[in-house]
Design a protein around this motif. Structure first.
Motif, PDB file in Angstrom:
ATOM      1  N   GLN A 242      38.413  33.915  42.270  1.00 19.54           N
ATOM      2  CA  GLN A 242      38.474  34.835  43.397  1.00 19.54           C
ATOM      3  C   GLN A 242      38.836  36.238  42.915  1.00 19.54           C
ATOM      4  OE1 GLN A 242      40.861  33.596  46.765  1.00 19.54           O
ATOM      5  NE2 GLN A 242      40.461  31.440  46.354  1.00 19.54           N
ATOM      6  N   ILE A 243      38.477  37.225  43.719  1.00 18.37           N
ATOM      7  CA  ILE A 243      38.956  38.592  43.551  1.00 18.37           C
ATOM      8  C   ILE A 243      39.767  38.920  44.794  1.00 18.37           C
ATOM      9  CG2 ILE A 243      38.344  41.020  43.327  1.00 18.37           C
ATOM     10  CD1 ILE A 243      35.757  40.142  41.943  1.00 18.37           C
ATOM     11  N   ILE A 244      41.060  39.122  44.622  1.00 18.16           N
ATOM     12  CA  ILE A 244      41.964  39.408  45.738  1.00 18.16           C
ATOM     13  C   ILE A 244      41.922  40.909  46.002  1.00 18.16           C
ATOM     14  CG2 ILE A 244      44.345  39.268  46.561  1.00 18.16           C
ATOM     15  CD1 ILE A 244      44.691  36.952  44.498  1.00 18.16           C
ATOM     16  N   ASP A 245      41.534  41.301  47.204  1.00 14.29           N
ATOM     17  CA  ASP A 245      41.386  42.723  47.516  1.00 14.29           C
ATOM     18  C   ASP A 245      42.719  43.443  47.615  1.00 14.29           C
ATOM     19  OD1 ASP A 245      38.595  42.833  47.562  1.00 14.29           O
ATOM     20  OD2 ASP A 245      38.514  42.051  49.604  1.00 14.29           O
ATOM     21  N   ASP A 246      43.728  42.788  48.179  1.00 12.79           N
ATOM     22  CA  ASP A 246      45.032  43.427  48.369  1.00 12.79           C
ATOM     23  C   ASP A 246      46.128  42.540  47.787  1.00 12.79           C
ATOM     24  OD1 ASP A 246      47.245  44.840  49.136  1.00 12.79           O
ATOM     25  OD2 ASP A 246      47.014  44.491  51.286  1.00 12.79           O
ATOM     26  N   LEU A 247      46.707  42.984  46.692  1.00 10.22           N
ATOM     27  CA  LEU A 247      47.817  42.259  46.073  1.00 10.22           C
ATOM     28  C   LEU A 247      49.043  43.175  45.997  1.00 10.22           C
ATOM     29  CD1 LEU A 247      48.331  39.408  44.972  1.00 10.22           C
ATOM     30  CD2 LEU A 247      47.748  40.254  42.690  1.00 10.22           C
ATOM     31  N   SER A 248      49.175  44.035  47.010  1.00 11.37           N
ATOM     32  CA  SER A 248      50.313  44.951  47.037  1.00 11.37           C
ATOM     33  C   SER A 248      51.627  44.198  47.173  1.00 11.37           C
ATOM     34  CB  SER A 248      50.160  45.952  48.192  1.00 11.37           C
ATOM     35  OG  SER A 248      50.017  45.272  49.432  1.00 11.37           O
ATOM     36  N   GLN A 249      51.573  42.983  47.730  1.00 12.23           N
ATOM     37  CA  GLN A 249      52.730  42.104  47.801  1.00 12.23           C
ATOM     38  C   GLN A 249      52.391  40.784  47.118  1.00 12.23           C
ATOM     39  OE1 GLN A 249      55.755  42.968  49.032  1.00 12.23           O
ATOM     40  NE2 GLN A 249      54.879  45.010  49.370  1.00 12.23           N
ATOM     41  N   PRO A 250      53.346  40.210  46.383  1.00 10.21           N
ATOM     42  CA  PRO A 250      53.065  38.921  45.741  1.00 10.21           C
ATOM     43  C   PRO A 250      52.692  37.851  46.762  1.00 10.21           C
ATOM     44  CG  PRO A 250      55.090  39.886  44.871  1.00 10.21           C
ATOM     45  CD  PRO A 250      54.695  40.713  46.055  1.00 10.21           C
ATOM     46  N   ILE A 251      51.802  36.961  46.366  1.00 14.39           N
ATOM     47  CA  ILE A 251      51.462  35.791  47.168  1.00 14.39           C
ATOM     48  C   ILE A 251      52.393  34.667  46.739  1.00 14.39           C
ATOM     49  CG2 ILE A 251      49.669  34.099  47.710  1.00 14.39           C
ATOM     50  CD1 ILE A 251      47.600  36.267  47.016  1.00 14.39           C
ATOM     51  N   VAL A 283      59.811  20.230  44.993  1.00 19.63           N
ATOM     52  CA  VAL A 283      59.428  21.411  45.748  1.00 19.63           C
ATOM     53  C   VAL A 283      59.036  22.474  44.734  1.00 19.63           C
ATOM     54  CG1 VAL A 283      60.222  23.258  47.269  1.00 19.63           C
ATOM     55  CG2 VAL A 283      60.881  20.894  47.738  1.00 19.63           C
ATOM     56  N   GLU A 284      57.758  22.780  44.691  1.00 17.00           N
ATOM     57  CA  GLU A 284      57.234  23.715  43.697  1.00 17.00           C
ATOM     58  C   GLU A 284      57.138  25.122  44.287  1.00 17.00           C
ATOM     59  OE1 GLU A 284      55.584  24.732  39.866  1.00 17.00           O
ATOM     60  OE2 GLU A 284      56.838  23.118  40.657  1.00 17.00           O
ATOM     61  N   LEU A 285      57.391  26.116  43.443  1.00 18.06           N
ATOM     62  CA  LEU A 285      57.245  27.518  43.807  1.00 18.06           C
ATOM     63  C   LEU A 285      56.174  28.140  42.921  1.00 18.06           C
ATOM     64  CD1 LEU A 285      61.035  28.510  43.859  1.00 18.06           C
ATOM     65  CD2 LEU A 285      59.669  27.627  45.767  1.00 18.06           C
ATOM     66  N   VAL A 286      55.239  28.863  43.530  1.00 20.04           N
ATOM     67  CA  VAL A 286      54.195  29.567  42.776  1.00 20.04           C
ATOM     68  C   VAL A 286      54.060  30.977  43.333  1.00 20.04           C
ATOM     69  CG1 VAL A 286      51.676  29.741  42.484  1.00 20.04           C
ATOM     70  CG2 VAL A 286      52.853  27.595  41.966  1.00 20.04           C
ATOM     71  N   LYS A 374      37.491  48.852  38.444  1.00 21.52           N
ATOM     72  CA  LYS A 374      37.541  47.613  37.660  1.00 21.52           C
ATOM     73  C   LYS A 374      38.604  46.669  38.210  1.00 21.52           C
ATOM     74  CE  LYS A 374      37.222  47.138  33.342  1.00 21.52           C
ATOM     75  NZ  LYS A 374      37.446  47.176  31.866  1.00 21.52           N
ATOM     76  N   THR A 375      38.274  45.390  38.194  1.00 18.62           N
ATOM     77  CA  THR A 375      39.256  44.381  38.585  1.00 18.62           C
ATOM     78  C   THR A 375      40.184  44.074  37.403  1.00 18.62           C
ATOM     79  OG1 THR A 375      37.789  42.564  37.961  1.00 18.62           O
ATOM     80  CG2 THR A 375      37.709  43.333  40.261  1.00 18.62           C
ATOM     81  N   ALA A 376      41.294  43.410  37.700  1.00 19.29           N
ATOM     82  CA  ALA A 376      42.250  43.014  36.671  1.00 19.29           C
ATOM     83  C   ALA A 376      42.671  41.576  36.931  1.00 19.29           C
ATOM     84  CB  ALA A 376      43.464  43.941  36.674  1.00 19.29           C
ATOM     85  N   PHE A 377      43.112  40.900  35.898  1.00 17.06           N
ATOM     86  CA  PHE A 377      43.599  39.539  36.064  1.00 17.06           C
ATOM     87  C   PHE A 377      44.961  39.551  36.736  1.00 17.06           C
ATOM     88  CE2 PHE A 377      40.620  38.803  32.508  1.00 17.06           C
ATOM     89  CZ  PHE A 377      39.907  37.728  33.045  1.00 17.06           C
ATOM     90  N   VAL A 378      45.167  38.602  37.632  1.00 13.75           N
ATOM     91  CA  VAL A 378      46.474  38.454  38.267  1.00 13.75           C
ATOM     92  C   VAL A 378      47.464  37.901  37.249  1.00 13.75           C
ATOM     93  CG1 VAL A 378      45.399  38.009  40.508  1.00 13.75           C
ATOM     94  CG2 VAL A 378      46.084  36.071  39.065  1.00 13.75           C
ATOM     95  N   HIS A 379      48.749  37.998  37.587  1.00  9.92           N
ATOM     96  CA  HIS A 379      49.792  37.311  36.822  1.00  9.92           C
ATOM     97  C   HIS A 379      50.278  36.137  37.663  1.00  9.92           C
ATOM     98  CE1 HIS A 379      51.057  40.104  33.377  1.00  9.92           C
ATOM     99  NE2 HIS A 379      49.837  40.446  33.759  1.00  9.92           N
ATOM    100  N   THR A 380      50.524  35.016  37.013  1.00  4.94           N
ATOM    101  CA  THR A 380      50.969  33.814  37.725  1.00  4.94           C
ATOM    102  C   THR A 380      52.363  33.421  37.258  1.00  4.94           C
ATOM    103  OG1 THR A 380      49.996  32.284  36.100  1.00  4.94           O
ATOM    104  CG2 THR A 380      48.592  32.997  37.936  1.00  4.94           C
ATOM    105  N   LEU A 381      53.147  32.888  38.209  1.00  2.73           N
ATOM    106  CA  LEU A 381      54.480  32.373  37.915  1.00  2.73           C
ATOM    107  C   LEU A 381      54.649  31.053  38.637  1.00  2.73           C
ATOM    108  CD1 LEU A 381      54.814  35.703  38.781  1.00  2.73           C
ATOM    109  CD2 LEU A 381      56.923  35.291  37.526  1.00  2.73           C
ATOM    110  N   ASN A 382      55.458  30.171  38.067  1.00  4.63           N
ATOM    111  CA  ASN A 382      55.706  28.894  38.719  1.00  4.63           C
ATOM    112  C   ASN A 382      57.097  28.402  38.377  1.00  4.63           C
ATOM    113  OD1 ASN A 382      55.543  26.784  36.369  1.00  4.63           O
ATOM    114  ND2 ASN A 382      53.783  28.161  36.057  1.00  4.63           N
TER     115      ASN A 382
END
Length: 426
Positions: A242-251, A283-286, A374-382
């Motif tokens: 996916q390409i997330i249009d608005d990532l101004s706040q973490p998901i 209970v997982e957090l992502v 240009k798009t950029a890769f998201v950062h993921t945390l868990n």
């Protein structure tokens, strides 16, 4: 997954980072495979260009009445059409070879991660809570819990080793812990509750880094799906391709799910008790965020897990993992270790990791930075917020009474239907 362009431009830095992980230099091998891939791509492109050019020249030759040239060009195009499939397959094979090499390499540690060989080199960051004092010798949960409804024998009879059957108040306390954790993460810490699939495709496990390297640690079904080892897999893959249009706040996402692990690499570890099971709840957090938000998001996630332990009154310590003890996909990991009086030791109850772009590259998960084309890769945390079974163990050992009963922590009383104490059943 690693960026081959970064390796091309920074081979020494790449190998130096791998050395912190205890790995031999790999940049030369990767760049050699990359050269093969690029050469194959060049040959294919040249053949395609020549086919297209020759096809145009056929029409020009025919228009001029030059049949001899036209026939020669037709023969050349025919030969190229015969050659192109082989060139395409060579290119695909070169792509696969490079991808397979890259997929087997762990993430590079962040600069502030301490170097070390194993858990003995982890760095304690802080401690919280006073260890409880008893006027009797505290016992391990495996000795207390069977009389309270934690039935190891029935679990083993039904399913084999590392399975447990919970009954009565013990089952309710387990459920209370899970509901309390989920309510706290959604109500206080900004996580969206999700109910994701427990069976996933191999691509999903590849995306979060469990495949191909750790296939033996997971359970596979006959229709080529996999039981999730953690809800991290399902939640993180929610943004794959996916390409997330608005990532101004973490998901921020959370889920309470069963988890399934073969524990293939844990032979002989924690075979007694409820700590290391083939099936357990967590209970997982992502979180999915921008690079610039990742550091703050990591701290938020750690605090979200710490808050559960503090609300339950369970002493713990926070540890920064060294390079030798860090998971495959992590750039930086904090472990929370809860105090178990029966064992007289701190034991891991939550692991919270920042993965950078590592998983996003494997999943092709991107976002559109504001004001940029240009798009950029998201950062993921868990992270775990928390592992329910291990928290149950911690409650049993920290709240045990001299008569073999276990008091229910105050914050869980609303979930217990009036039960304030688990008492032994004769």
């Amino acid at each position: 997954m690693h960026d081959i362009r970064f390796i091309r431009e920074n081979p020494q830095a790449f190998d130096a980072a791998l050395a912190k992980r205890g790995l031999e230099p790999l940049a030369a091998d990767l760049l050699a495979a990359d050269e093969v891939r690029r050469a194959a791509a060049t040959r294919l492109q040249e053949a395609q260009n020549r086919r297209n050019e020759a096809s145009k020249l056929i029409g020009q030759a025919m228009a001029k009445g030059d049949k001899e040239t036209a026939e020669a060009l037709k023969a050349e195009v025919s030969d190229l059409k015969d050659v192109l499939p082989a060139l395409e397959e060579t290119g695909r094979a070169a792509d696969r070879q490079l991808d397979d090499l890259l997929a087997a390499i762990p993430n590079l540690p962040a600069d502030d991660v301490p170097e070390g060989a194993d858990e003995n080199d982890n760095v304690e960051v802080s401690r919280w809570g006073a260890q409880p004092q008893f006027d009797f010798t505290p016992r391990e949960h495996a000795d207390i819990a069977p009389a309270l409804g934690m039935d190891f024998e029935t679990g083993a009879m039904i399913s084999g080793a590392r399975f447990t059957f919970l009954r009565g108040g013990m089952a309710r306390l387990h459920r209370a812990l899970a509901q309390f954790m989920l309510d706290k993460q959604t109500g206080e810490n900004g996580y969206l509750e999700c109910a994701p699939p427990l069976l996933v495709r191999g691509e999903s496990l590849y995306g979060t880094g469990q495949l191909p390297k750790f296939a033996e640690d997971n359970f596979r079904t006959t229709d080529d799906r996999w039981l999730i080892p953690t809800a991290e897999v399902s939640l993180t893959n929610a943004v794959r391709e996916q390409i997330i249009d608005d990532l101004s706040q973490p998901i921020r996402m959370t889920a309470l799910t069963p988890c399934f692990r073969s524990e293939a690499g844990a032979a002989g570890k924690d075979t007694r008790g409820f700590i290391r099971q083939h099936q357990f709840e967590k209970v997982e957090l992502v979180s999915i965020c921008r690079e610039g938000d990742a550091a703050n998001e990591h701290e938020h996630m750690v605090k979200s897990a710490e808050g559960v332990l503090e609300a339950l009154g369970l002493p713990y310590r926070k540890v920064l993992l060294c390079t030798g003890d860090m998971g495959f996909g992590a750039r930086r990991t904090y472990d929370l270790e809860v105090w178990l009086p029966g064992q007289g030791a701190y034991r891991e109850i939550s692991s919270v990791s920042w993965c950078g772009e590592f998983q996003a590259r494997r999943m092709n998960a991107r976002y559109r930075p504001e004001g940029k084309k240009k798009t950029a890769f998201v950062h993921t945390l868990n992270g775990s917020g928390l592992a329910v079974g291990r928290t149950l163990v911690a409650v049993i050992e920290n709240y045990q009474q001299a008569d073999g009963s276990v008091a229910v922590p105050d914050v869980l009383l609303p979930y217990m239907g009036g039960v304030t104490k688990l008492e032994p059943v004769a």
